[in-house]
Design an enzyme around this catalytic site. Structure first.
Site, PDB file in Angstrom:
ATOM      1  N   HIS A 121       1.662   4.414  -3.117  1.00 45.99           N
ATOM      2  CA  HIS A 121       1.699   5.881  -3.157  1.00 45.99           C
ATOM      3  C   HIS A 121       2.861   6.361  -4.028  1.00 45.99           C
ATOM      4  O   HIS A 121       2.728   7.319  -4.786  1.00 45.99           O
ATOM      5  CB  HIS A 121       1.855   6.437  -1.736  1.00 45.99           C
ATOM      6  CG  HIS A 121       0.616   6.322  -0.903  1.00 45.99           C
ATOM      7  ND1 HIS A 121      -0.582   6.868  -1.289  1.00 45.99           N
ATOM      8  CD2 HIS A 121       0.387   5.731   0.304  1.00 45.99           C
ATOM      9  CE1 HIS A 121      -1.497   6.625  -0.355  1.00 45.99           C
ATOM     10  NE2 HIS A 121      -0.934   5.936   0.616  1.00 45.99           N
ATOM     11  N   GLU A 163      -5.690   7.163  -0.956  1.00 49.55           N
ATOM     12  CA  GLU A 163      -5.660   5.960  -0.116  1.00 49.55           C
ATOM     13  C   GLU A 163      -6.379   4.801  -0.800  1.00 49.55           C
ATOM     14  O   GLU A 163      -5.898   3.662  -0.784  1.00 49.55           O
ATOM     15  CB  GLU A 163      -6.296   6.253   1.243  1.00 49.55           C
ATOM     16  CG  GLU A 163      -5.490   7.181   2.128  1.00 49.55           C
ATOM     17  CD  GLU A 163      -4.116   6.630   2.445  1.00 49.55           C
ATOM     18  OE1 GLU A 163      -3.999   5.427   2.748  1.00 49.55           O
ATOM     19  OE2 GLU A 163      -3.138   7.418   2.374  1.00 49.55           O
ATOM     20  N   HIS A 175       0.833  -1.203   0.000  1.00 43.61           N
ATOM     21  CA  HIS A 175       0.000   0.000   0.000  1.00 43.61           C
ATOM     22  C   HIS A 175       0.872   1.259   0.000  1.00 43.61           C
ATOM     23  O   HIS A 175       0.651   2.182  -0.801  1.00 43.61           O
ATOM     24  CB  HIS A 175      -0.910  -0.007   1.226  1.00 43.61           C
ATOM     25  CG  HIS A 175      -1.580   1.305   1.489  1.00 43.61           C
ATOM     26  ND1 HIS A 175      -2.816   1.626   0.979  1.00 43.61           N
ATOM     27  CD2 HIS A 175      -1.169   2.398   2.198  1.00 43.61           C
ATOM     28  CE1 HIS A 175      -3.146   2.843   1.368  1.00 43.61           C
ATOM     29  NE2 HIS A 175      -2.162   3.334   2.110  1.00 43.61           N
ATOM     30  N   GLU A 176       1.865   1.307   0.884  1.00 38.47           N
ATOM     31  CA  GLU A 176       2.734   2.487   0.965  1.00 38.47           C
ATOM     32  C   GLU A 176       3.512   2.692  -0.338  1.00 38.47           C
ATOM     33  O   GLU A 176       3.660   3.825  -0.813  1.00 38.47           O
ATOM     34  CB  GLU A 176       3.711   2.343   2.139  1.00 38.47           C
ATOM     35  CG  GLU A 176       3.059   2.339   3.509  1.00 38.47           C
ATOM     36  CD  GLU A 176       2.307   3.627   3.783  1.00 38.47           C
ATOM     37  OE1 GLU A 176       2.744   4.700   3.315  1.00 38.47           O
ATOM     38  OE2 GLU A 176       1.269   3.569   4.464  1.00 38.47           O
TER      39      GLU A 176
END
Length: 480
Positions: free
Chosen positions: A346, A422, A342-343
Protein backbone atom coordinates in the site's frame (compact mmCIF):
# COMPACT_ATOMS: atom_id res chain seq x y z
CA UNK A 1 -35.88 37.93 -9.01
CA UNK A 2 -39.17 36.10 -8.35
CA UNK A 3 -39.20 32.34 -7.87
CA UNK A 4 -41.72 30.11 -9.58
CA UNK A 5 -44.28 28.17 -7.56
CA UNK A 6 -42.26 24.99 -8.15
CA UNK A 7 -39.10 26.61 -6.81
CA UNK A 8 -40.94 27.96 -3.77
CA UNK A 9 -42.22 24.45 -3.00
CA UNK A 10 -38.75 23.00 -3.45
CA UNK A 11 -37.30 25.34 -0.83
CA UNK A 12 -40.25 25.03 1.54
CA UNK A 13 -38.78 24.02 4.95
CA UNK A 14 -41.40 21.32 5.49
CA UNK A 15 -40.69 19.78 2.09
CA UNK A 16 -36.96 19.86 2.78
CA UNK A 17 -37.44 18.08 6.11
CA UNK A 18 -39.64 15.31 4.74
CA UNK A 19 -37.41 14.80 1.70
CA UNK A 20 -34.42 14.28 4.00
CA UNK A 21 -36.49 12.09 6.32
CA UNK A 22 -37.69 9.96 3.41
CA UNK A 23 -34.17 9.52 2.04
CA UNK A 24 -32.97 8.46 5.49
CA UNK A 25 -35.57 5.69 5.50
CA UNK A 26 -34.81 4.69 1.91
CA UNK A 27 -31.16 4.20 2.84
CA UNK A 28 -32.15 2.23 5.95
CA UNK A 29 -34.48 -0.06 3.99
CA UNK A 30 -31.81 -0.60 1.32
CA UNK A 31 -29.22 -1.51 3.95
CA UNK A 32 -31.73 -3.80 5.69
CA UNK A 33 -32.43 -5.54 2.40
CA UNK A 34 -28.72 -6.08 1.77
CA UNK A 35 -28.23 -7.44 5.29
CA UNK A 36 -31.21 -9.75 4.82
CA UNK A 37 -29.60 -11.21 1.70
CA UNK A 38 -26.37 -11.88 3.57
CA UNK A 39 -28.22 -13.27 6.60
CA UNK A 40 -29.91 -15.79 4.30
CA UNK A 41 -26.45 -16.88 3.17
CA UNK A 42 -25.51 -17.53 6.80
CA UNK A 43 -28.73 -19.44 7.43
CA UNK A 44 -28.75 -21.60 4.32
CA UNK A 45 -25.09 -22.31 3.59
CA UNK A 46 -24.48 -25.11 6.09
CA UNK A 47 -21.97 -27.17 4.14
CA UNK A 48 -18.58 -26.14 2.87
CA UNK A 49 -18.89 -25.46 -0.88
CA UNK A 50 -16.70 -27.70 -3.01
CA UNK A 51 -14.52 -24.76 -4.06
CA UNK A 52 -13.67 -24.10 -0.40
CA UNK A 53 -12.90 -27.60 0.86
CA UNK A 54 -9.15 -27.15 0.42
CA UNK A 55 -9.34 -23.86 2.35
CA UNK A 56 -11.52 -24.45 5.39
CA UNK A 57 -12.65 -27.45 7.45
CA UNK A 58 -16.26 -28.24 8.40
CA UNK A 59 -15.89 -27.33 12.08
CA UNK A 60 -14.38 -23.91 11.41
CA UNK A 61 -16.91 -23.26 8.65
CA UNK A 62 -19.81 -23.92 11.03
CA UNK A 63 -18.27 -21.71 13.74
CA UNK A 64 -17.83 -18.90 11.21
CA UNK A 65 -21.40 -19.36 9.97
CA UNK A 66 -22.87 -19.08 13.48
CA UNK A 67 -20.65 -16.09 14.30
CA UNK A 68 -21.74 -14.30 11.14
CA UNK A 69 -25.39 -15.14 11.81
CA UNK A 70 -25.18 -13.80 15.37
CA UNK A 71 -23.56 -10.56 14.23
CA UNK A 72 -26.06 -10.12 11.42
CA UNK A 73 -29.06 -10.68 13.70
CA UNK A 74 -27.63 -8.28 16.25
CA UNK A 75 -27.07 -5.71 13.50
CA UNK A 76 -30.68 -6.09 12.38
CA UNK A 77 -32.14 -5.25 15.81
CA UNK A 78 -29.55 -2.56 16.48
CA UNK A 79 -30.36 -0.99 13.12
CA UNK A 80 -34.10 -0.93 13.87
CA UNK A 81 -33.45 0.73 17.22
CA UNK A 82 -31.12 3.37 15.79
CA UNK A 83 -33.50 4.17 12.94
CA UNK A 84 -36.49 4.59 15.24
CA UNK A 85 -34.43 6.64 17.70
CA UNK A 86 -33.18 8.95 14.93
CA UNK A 87 -36.68 9.33 13.52
CA UNK A 88 -38.16 10.25 16.90
CA UNK A 89 -35.39 12.77 17.55
CA UNK A 90 -36.00 14.47 14.20
CA UNK A 91 -39.81 14.44 14.26
CA UNK A 92 -40.11 15.61 17.87
CA UNK A 93 -37.49 18.35 17.49
CA UNK A 94 -34.72 16.74 19.51
CA UNK A 95 -32.00 18.85 17.89
CA UNK A 96 -33.46 22.30 18.76
CA UNK A 97 -34.37 20.98 22.23
CA UNK A 98 -30.78 19.89 22.87
CA UNK A 99 -29.53 23.27 21.59
CA UNK A 100 -31.87 25.03 24.00
CA UNK A 101 -30.68 22.76 26.84
CA UNK A 102 -27.05 23.57 25.99
CA UNK A 103 -27.96 27.26 26.15
CA UNK A 104 -29.41 26.82 29.63
CA UNK A 105 -26.25 25.09 30.78
CA UNK A 106 -23.96 27.81 29.45
CA UNK A 107 -26.24 30.55 30.84
CA UNK A 108 -25.88 29.08 34.31
CA UNK A 109 -22.13 29.21 33.85
CA UNK A 110 -22.34 32.92 33.00
CA UNK A 111 -22.18 32.65 29.20
CA UNK A 112 -25.12 34.22 27.35
CA UNK A 113 -26.46 33.37 23.91
CA UNK A 114 -23.84 35.64 22.35
CA UNK A 115 -21.25 32.97 23.24
CA UNK A 116 -22.30 30.71 20.38
CA UNK A 117 -19.11 28.66 20.28
CA UNK A 118 -19.37 27.91 24.02
CA UNK A 119 -22.97 26.80 23.56
CA UNK A 120 -21.91 24.69 20.57
CA UNK A 121 -19.34 22.87 22.69
CA UNK A 122 -21.96 22.26 25.38
CA UNK A 123 -24.30 20.93 22.69
CA UNK A 124 -21.70 18.47 21.41
CA UNK A 125 -20.79 17.34 24.91
CA UNK A 126 -24.44 16.69 25.78
CA UNK A 127 -24.97 14.88 22.47
CA UNK A 128 -21.90 12.71 23.14
CA UNK A 129 -23.11 11.83 26.63
CA UNK A 130 -26.55 10.94 25.28
CA UNK A 131 -25.25 8.76 22.43
CA UNK A 132 -22.77 7.01 24.75
CA UNK A 133 -25.39 6.23 27.40
CA UNK A 134 -28.12 4.99 25.03
CA UNK A 135 -25.60 3.01 22.99
CA UNK A 136 -23.98 1.36 26.03
CA UNK A 137 -26.38 -1.60 26.32
CA UNK A 138 -25.76 -2.48 22.68
CA UNK A 139 -21.97 -2.29 23.08
CA UNK A 140 -22.19 -4.42 26.23
CA UNK A 141 -24.28 -7.06 24.48
CA UNK A 142 -22.00 -7.13 21.45
CA UNK A 143 -18.88 -7.47 23.62
CA UNK A 144 -20.00 -9.72 26.46
CA UNK A 145 -22.56 -11.87 24.67
CA UNK A 146 -21.71 -12.17 20.98
CA UNK A 147 -17.92 -11.75 21.09
CA UNK A 148 -17.76 -13.73 24.35
CA UNK A 149 -19.89 -16.56 22.93
CA UNK A 150 -17.52 -16.99 20.00
CA UNK A 151 -14.31 -16.75 22.01
CA UNK A 152 -13.09 -13.29 20.98
CA UNK A 153 -13.74 -11.11 24.01
CA UNK A 154 -10.85 -10.89 26.49
CA UNK A 155 -12.16 -7.99 28.60
CA UNK A 156 -13.65 -7.98 32.06
CA UNK A 157 -16.59 -5.76 32.92
CA UNK A 158 -14.35 -3.53 35.04
CA UNK A 159 -11.77 -3.12 32.31
CA UNK A 160 -14.53 -2.42 29.78
CA UNK A 161 -16.03 0.47 31.76
CA UNK A 162 -12.61 1.88 32.58
CA UNK A 163 -11.77 1.77 28.88
CA UNK A 164 -15.05 3.41 27.87
CA UNK A 165 -14.58 6.28 30.32
CA UNK A 166 -11.03 6.80 29.15
CA UNK A 167 -12.08 6.80 25.49
CA UNK A 168 -14.85 9.31 26.19
CA UNK A 169 -12.53 11.71 28.03
CA UNK A 170 -9.78 11.49 25.42
CA UNK A 171 -12.27 11.95 22.58
CA UNK A 172 -13.77 15.06 24.13
CA UNK A 173 -10.33 16.47 24.95
CA UNK A 174 -9.37 16.15 21.28
CA UNK A 175 -12.62 16.91 19.46
CA UNK A 176 -13.96 19.89 21.41
CA UNK A 177 -10.90 22.17 20.91
CA UNK A 178 -10.82 21.21 17.21
CA UNK A 179 -14.52 22.02 16.89
CA UNK A 180 -14.02 25.36 18.64
CA UNK A 181 -11.22 26.25 16.22
CA UNK A 182 -13.26 25.25 13.17
CA UNK A 183 -16.31 27.25 14.30
CA UNK A 184 -14.15 30.30 15.00
CA UNK A 185 -12.62 30.13 11.51
CA UNK A 186 -16.04 29.78 9.86
CA UNK A 187 -17.47 32.72 11.80
CA UNK A 188 -14.45 35.01 11.41
CA UNK A 189 -13.04 33.87 8.07
CA UNK A 190 -15.15 36.10 5.86
CA UNK A 191 -16.13 35.25 2.30
CA UNK A 192 -13.39 32.65 1.84
CA UNK A 193 -13.72 30.96 5.21
CA UNK A 194 -14.03 27.57 3.47
CA UNK A 195 -10.42 27.84 2.28
CA UNK A 196 -9.12 28.60 5.78
CA UNK A 197 -11.34 25.88 7.26
CA UNK A 198 -9.97 23.36 4.77
CA UNK A 199 -6.36 24.27 5.61
CA UNK A 200 -7.22 23.94 9.29
CA UNK A 201 -8.72 20.45 8.82
CA UNK A 202 -5.73 19.37 6.72
CA UNK A 203 -3.24 20.49 9.38
CA UNK A 204 -5.26 18.83 12.13
CA UNK A 205 -5.54 15.59 10.14
CA UNK A 206 -1.79 15.41 9.54
CA UNK A 207 -1.08 16.28 13.16
CA UNK A 208 -3.38 13.57 14.50
CA UNK A 209 -1.93 10.99 12.12
CA UNK A 210 1.52 11.93 13.42
CA UNK A 211 0.79 11.85 17.15
CA UNK A 212 -1.96 9.24 17.40
CA UNK A 213 0.11 6.06 17.60
CA UNK A 214 2.88 7.61 19.73
CA UNK A 215 0.80 9.54 22.25
CA UNK A 216 -2.89 8.62 22.04
CA UNK A 217 -2.99 4.88 21.27
CA UNK A 218 -0.58 4.03 24.17
CA UNK A 219 -3.19 5.45 26.56
CA UNK A 220 -5.29 2.38 25.77
CA UNK A 221 -2.86 -0.35 24.74
CA UNK A 222 0.67 -1.34 25.64
CA UNK A 223 3.20 -0.94 22.82
CA UNK A 224 6.54 -2.70 23.18
CA UNK A 225 9.47 -2.99 20.75
CA UNK A 226 9.51 -6.30 18.88
CA UNK A 227 12.29 -8.34 20.55
CA UNK A 228 15.50 -9.08 18.70
CA UNK A 229 15.31 -12.31 16.79
CA UNK A 230 14.61 -13.95 13.46
CA UNK A 231 11.29 -12.18 12.87
CA UNK A 232 12.65 -8.72 13.60
CA UNK A 233 15.71 -9.27 11.40
CA UNK A 234 13.62 -10.48 8.48
CA UNK A 235 11.16 -7.59 8.79
CA UNK A 236 14.04 -5.12 8.73
CA UNK A 237 15.50 -6.88 5.69
CA UNK A 238 12.11 -6.75 3.95
CA UNK A 239 11.82 -3.03 4.64
CA UNK A 240 15.32 -2.38 3.28
CA UNK A 241 14.64 -4.40 0.13
CA UNK A 242 11.85 -2.00 -0.92
CA UNK A 243 13.42 1.16 0.58
CA UNK A 244 10.75 1.44 3.27
CA UNK A 245 12.17 3.87 5.89
CA UNK A 246 11.44 1.73 8.95
CA UNK A 247 12.15 3.69 12.13
CA UNK A 248 10.57 1.57 14.85
CA UNK A 249 8.90 -1.81 15.12
CA UNK A 250 6.27 -2.41 17.80
CA UNK A 251 4.00 -5.13 19.11
CA UNK A 252 0.69 -4.00 20.62
CA UNK A 253 -1.00 -6.21 23.20
CA UNK A 254 -4.40 -6.26 21.55
CA UNK A 255 -5.09 -9.65 23.14
CA UNK A 256 -6.23 -8.01 26.38
CA UNK A 257 -9.35 -6.86 24.49
CA UNK A 258 -9.91 -9.33 21.71
CA UNK A 259 -8.32 -12.25 19.89
CA UNK A 260 -8.86 -10.58 16.50
CA UNK A 261 -5.56 -9.80 14.76
CA UNK A 262 -4.16 -6.96 12.68
CA UNK A 263 -1.04 -5.11 11.50
CA UNK A 264 -0.46 -1.58 10.24
CA UNK A 265 2.14 1.10 9.67
CA UNK A 266 2.09 4.85 10.16
CA UNK A 267 4.29 7.93 10.09
CA UNK A 268 5.60 10.45 7.58
CA UNK A 269 8.80 10.64 5.56
CA UNK A 270 11.66 8.73 7.21
CA UNK A 271 9.86 8.05 10.49
CA UNK A 272 7.75 5.04 9.57
CA UNK A 273 6.64 2.64 12.31
CA UNK A 274 5.24 -0.86 11.89
CA UNK A 275 2.82 -2.18 14.51
CA UNK A 276 1.97 -5.88 14.86
CA UNK A 277 -0.86 -7.13 17.05
CA UNK A 278 0.35 -9.87 19.39
CA UNK A 279 -2.59 -11.96 18.19
CA UNK A 280 -1.04 -11.96 14.70
CA UNK A 281 2.13 -13.66 15.96
CA UNK A 282 2.06 -17.41 16.49
CA UNK A 283 4.85 -17.60 19.07
CA UNK A 284 4.84 -14.18 20.73
CA UNK A 285 4.82 -13.88 24.54
CA UNK A 286 5.01 -10.45 26.24
CA UNK A 287 8.30 -9.80 27.98
CA UNK A 288 7.87 -8.44 31.52
CA UNK A 289 11.24 -9.25 33.03
CA UNK A 290 11.12 -6.52 35.65
CA UNK A 291 7.74 -7.68 36.91
CA UNK A 292 8.89 -11.30 37.04
CA UNK A 293 11.74 -10.40 39.36
CA UNK A 294 9.49 -8.81 41.96
CA UNK A 295 6.26 -9.47 43.82
CA UNK A 296 6.48 -13.19 43.07
CA UNK A 297 4.52 -14.03 46.18
CA UNK A 298 1.82 -11.40 45.66
CA UNK A 299 -1.42 -11.83 43.78
CA UNK A 300 -1.29 -9.80 40.54
CA UNK A 301 -3.98 -8.70 38.18
CA UNK A 302 -3.45 -7.18 34.74
CA UNK A 303 -5.94 -4.95 32.96
CA UNK A 304 -8.59 -7.09 31.39
CA UNK A 305 -8.19 -10.23 33.50
CA UNK A 306 -11.53 -11.38 34.77
CA UNK A 307 -10.34 -13.05 37.94
CA UNK A 308 -7.28 -13.04 40.15
CA UNK A 309 -4.54 -15.30 38.88
CA UNK A 310 -3.06 -17.93 41.10
CA UNK A 311 -0.55 -16.69 43.67
CA UNK A 312 3.12 -16.67 42.66
CA UNK A 313 2.24 -16.24 38.93
CA UNK A 314 4.17 -13.26 37.48
CA UNK A 315 2.18 -10.75 35.46
CA UNK A 316 2.19 -11.60 31.76
CA UNK A 317 2.89 -15.32 32.29
CA UNK A 318 0.44 -17.58 30.47
CA UNK A 319 -1.05 -20.82 31.76
CA UNK A 320 -0.31 -24.07 29.94
CA UNK A 321 -3.88 -24.09 28.59
CA UNK A 322 -3.47 -20.54 27.26
CA UNK A 323 -0.19 -21.48 25.60
CA UNK A 324 -1.82 -24.43 23.85
CA UNK A 325 -4.65 -22.22 22.66
CA UNK A 326 -2.14 -19.60 21.49
CA UNK A 327 -0.40 -22.16 19.28
CA UNK A 328 -3.64 -22.67 17.37
CA UNK A 329 -3.76 -19.08 16.17
CA UNK A 330 -1.57 -16.50 14.51
CA UNK A 331 0.98 -16.73 11.72
CA UNK A 332 4.54 -18.01 11.55
CA UNK A 333 7.46 -15.83 10.55
CA UNK A 334 7.16 -16.24 6.78
CA UNK A 335 3.41 -15.65 6.89
CA UNK A 336 3.83 -12.49 8.97
CA UNK A 337 6.36 -11.27 6.42
CA UNK A 338 3.84 -11.93 3.65
CA UNK A 339 1.16 -9.95 5.50
CA UNK A 340 3.62 -7.08 5.94
CA UNK A 341 4.60 -7.29 2.27
CA UNK A 342 0.94 -6.66 1.48
CA UNK A 343 0.75 -3.72 3.90
CA UNK A 344 3.98 -2.22 2.61
CA UNK A 345 2.61 -2.64 -0.88
CA UNK A 346 0.00 0.00 0.00
CA UNK A 347 2.89 2.36 0.81
CA UNK A 348 4.97 1.48 -2.24
CA UNK A 349 2.01 1.95 -4.58
CA UNK A 350 1.00 5.24 -2.98
CA UNK A 351 -2.42 4.08 -1.80
CA UNK A 352 -2.25 5.97 1.48
CA UNK A 353 -1.29 9.19 -0.27
CA UNK A 354 -4.06 8.72 -2.84
CA UNK A 355 -6.62 8.19 -0.07
CA UNK A 356 -5.38 11.31 1.71
CA UNK A 357 -5.69 13.37 -1.47
CA UNK A 358 -9.19 12.04 -2.18
CA UNK A 359 -10.33 12.80 1.37
CA UNK A 360 -8.93 16.32 1.26
CA UNK A 361 -10.50 17.07 -2.13
CA UNK A 362 -13.79 15.80 -0.75
CA UNK A 363 -13.49 17.96 2.38
CA UNK A 364 -12.68 21.04 0.31
CA UNK A 365 -15.63 20.41 -2.02
CA UNK A 366 -18.01 19.89 0.91
CA UNK A 367 -16.79 23.04 2.67
CA UNK A 368 -17.22 25.02 -0.54
CA UNK A 369 -20.79 23.78 -0.95
CA UNK A 370 -21.40 24.42 2.73
CA UNK A 371 -20.33 28.05 2.18
CA UNK A 372 -22.98 28.33 -0.56
CA UNK A 373 -25.75 26.78 1.55
CA UNK A 374 -25.11 28.13 5.05
CA UNK A 375 -27.04 31.34 4.35
CA UNK A 376 -30.16 29.42 3.30
CA UNK A 377 -32.34 29.83 6.40
CA UNK A 378 -34.90 27.33 5.10
CA UNK A 379 -32.53 24.50 6.00
CA UNK A 380 -32.49 25.74 9.59
CA UNK A 381 -36.25 26.25 9.55
CA UNK A 382 -36.74 22.67 8.35
CA UNK A 383 -35.15 21.40 11.57
CA UNK A 384 -36.91 23.78 13.95
CA UNK A 385 -34.51 26.75 14.07
CA UNK A 386 -36.41 29.97 13.33
CA UNK A 387 -34.86 32.67 15.53
CA UNK A 388 -31.19 31.70 15.49
CA UNK A 389 -28.95 30.02 12.95
CA UNK A 390 -26.00 28.47 14.80
CA UNK A 391 -22.99 27.54 12.69
CA UNK A 392 -22.68 24.14 14.35
CA UNK A 393 -26.30 23.31 13.54
CA UNK A 394 -25.66 24.36 9.95
CA UNK A 395 -22.71 21.99 9.79
CA UNK A 396 -24.81 19.18 11.24
CA UNK A 397 -27.78 19.72 8.92
CA UNK A 398 -25.80 20.18 5.72
CA UNK A 399 -23.04 17.60 6.21
CA UNK A 400 -25.16 14.87 7.80
CA UNK A 401 -28.54 15.32 6.12
CA UNK A 402 -28.36 17.50 2.99
CA UNK A 403 -25.20 15.78 1.74
CA UNK A 404 -26.47 12.28 2.60
CA UNK A 405 -27.15 11.23 -1.07
CA UNK A 406 -23.68 12.38 -2.06
CA UNK A 407 -22.16 10.61 0.96
CA UNK A 408 -23.82 7.32 -0.02
CA UNK A 409 -22.44 7.50 -3.55
CA UNK A 410 -18.98 8.46 -2.31
CA UNK A 411 -18.97 5.60 0.19
CA UNK A 412 -19.70 3.08 -2.55
CA UNK A 413 -17.02 4.53 -4.84
CA UNK A 414 -14.45 4.36 -2.02
CA UNK A 415 -15.39 0.73 -1.36
CA UNK A 416 -14.76 -0.12 -5.03
CA UNK A 417 -11.46 1.78 -4.99
CA UNK A 418 -10.30 0.14 -1.76
CA UNK A 419 -10.96 -3.32 -3.16
CA UNK A 420 -8.86 -2.42 -6.18
CA UNK A 421 -6.05 -1.27 -3.88
CA UNK A 422 -6.23 -4.56 -1.96
CA UNK A 423 -5.73 -6.58 -5.13
CA UNK A 424 -2.81 -4.36 -6.09
CA UNK A 425 -1.19 -4.80 -2.67
CA UNK A 426 -1.59 -8.57 -2.97
CA UNK A 427 0.04 -8.42 -6.41
CA UNK A 428 2.92 -6.44 -4.89
CA UNK A 429 3.44 -9.13 -2.24
CA UNK A 430 3.38 -11.72 -5.02
CA UNK A 431 6.09 -9.79 -6.88
CA UNK A 432 8.25 -10.25 -3.78
CA UNK A 433 7.70 -14.03 -4.02
CA UNK A 434 5.38 -14.03 -1.00
CA UNK A 435 2.25 -15.33 -2.74
CA UNK A 436 2.23 -18.82 -1.24
CA UNK A 437 2.88 -17.52 2.27
CA UNK A 438 0.30 -14.74 1.89
CA UNK A 439 -2.19 -17.35 0.71
CA UNK A 440 -1.57 -19.41 3.85
CA UNK A 441 -1.70 -16.31 6.05
CA UNK A 442 -5.04 -15.19 4.60
CA UNK A 443 -6.52 -18.64 5.21
CA UNK A 444 -5.18 -18.75 8.77
CA UNK A 445 -6.39 -15.24 9.62
CA UNK A 446 -9.77 -16.01 8.08
CA UNK A 447 -10.06 -19.03 10.34
CA UNK A 448 -8.71 -17.26 13.43
CA UNK A 449 -11.20 -14.40 12.99
CA UNK A 450 -14.07 -16.72 11.97
CA UNK A 451 -14.56 -14.89 8.70
CA UNK A 452 -17.34 -16.52 6.69
CA UNK A 453 -15.97 -17.13 3.18
CA UNK A 454 -19.34 -17.14 1.36
CA UNK A 455 -20.94 -13.77 0.61
CA UNK A 456 -23.99 -12.54 -1.23
CA UNK A 457 -22.72 -10.80 -4.35
CA UNK A 458 -24.72 -7.61 -3.84
CA UNK A 459 -23.94 -7.29 -0.14
CA UNK A 460 -20.28 -7.90 -0.92
CA UNK A 461 -20.23 -5.31 -3.72
CA UNK A 462 -21.63 -2.61 -1.45
CA UNK A 463 -19.95 -3.39 1.87
CA UNK A 464 -16.75 -5.39 1.39
CA UNK A 465 -13.85 -2.96 1.24
CA UNK A 466 -11.59 -6.04 1.11
CA UNK A 467 -12.20 -8.63 -1.63
CA UNK A 468 -13.74 -11.97 -0.55
CA UNK A 469 -11.23 -14.63 0.39
CA UNK A 470 -11.69 -16.81 -2.70
CA UNK A 471 -11.18 -13.85 -5.02
CA UNK A 472 -7.92 -12.95 -3.30
CA UNK A 473 -6.70 -16.55 -3.34
CA UNK A 474 -7.60 -16.85 -7.00
CA UNK A 475 -5.66 -13.70 -7.85
CA UNK A 476 -2.64 -14.90 -5.88
CA UNK A 477 -2.61 -18.40 -7.33
CA UNK A 478 -1.41 -21.42 -5.45
CA UNK A 479 2.28 -20.60 -5.89
CA UNK A 480 4.48 -17.58 -6.57
Amino acid sequence: MLMSGKEIGMYNPENIFWAIFAFMWIVYLWETYLSHRQRNIYRNTKEVPSSLRDVIDNETFEKARLYGLDKSSFGFWHGIYEQIESSIILVLGGIPYLWMLAGKVTNRLGYGHEYEITQSLAFMLLASVFSTVVGLPWVLYSTFVIEERHGFNKQTLGFFFKDQVKKFIVMQAISLPILAGLLYIIKMGGQYFFVYAWVFTLVISLFLITVYADYIAPLFDKFTPLPEGDLRTKIEDLAKSIDFPLYKLYVVEGSKRSSHSNAYFYGFFKNKRIVLFDTLLEDYTPVNTDEKKSDETETTKTDGEEKIEEENKPQGEKTEEEEKEKKKTGCNTEEVLAVLAHELGHWKLGHNLKNLIISQVNIFLCLFLFALLIERTEFFNAFGFYDSYPTLIGLLIIFQFVFSPYNEVLSFCMTVLTRRFEFQADAFAKSLHKASFLRMALIKLHKDNLGFPVADWLFSAVHYSHPPLLERLGALGKTD
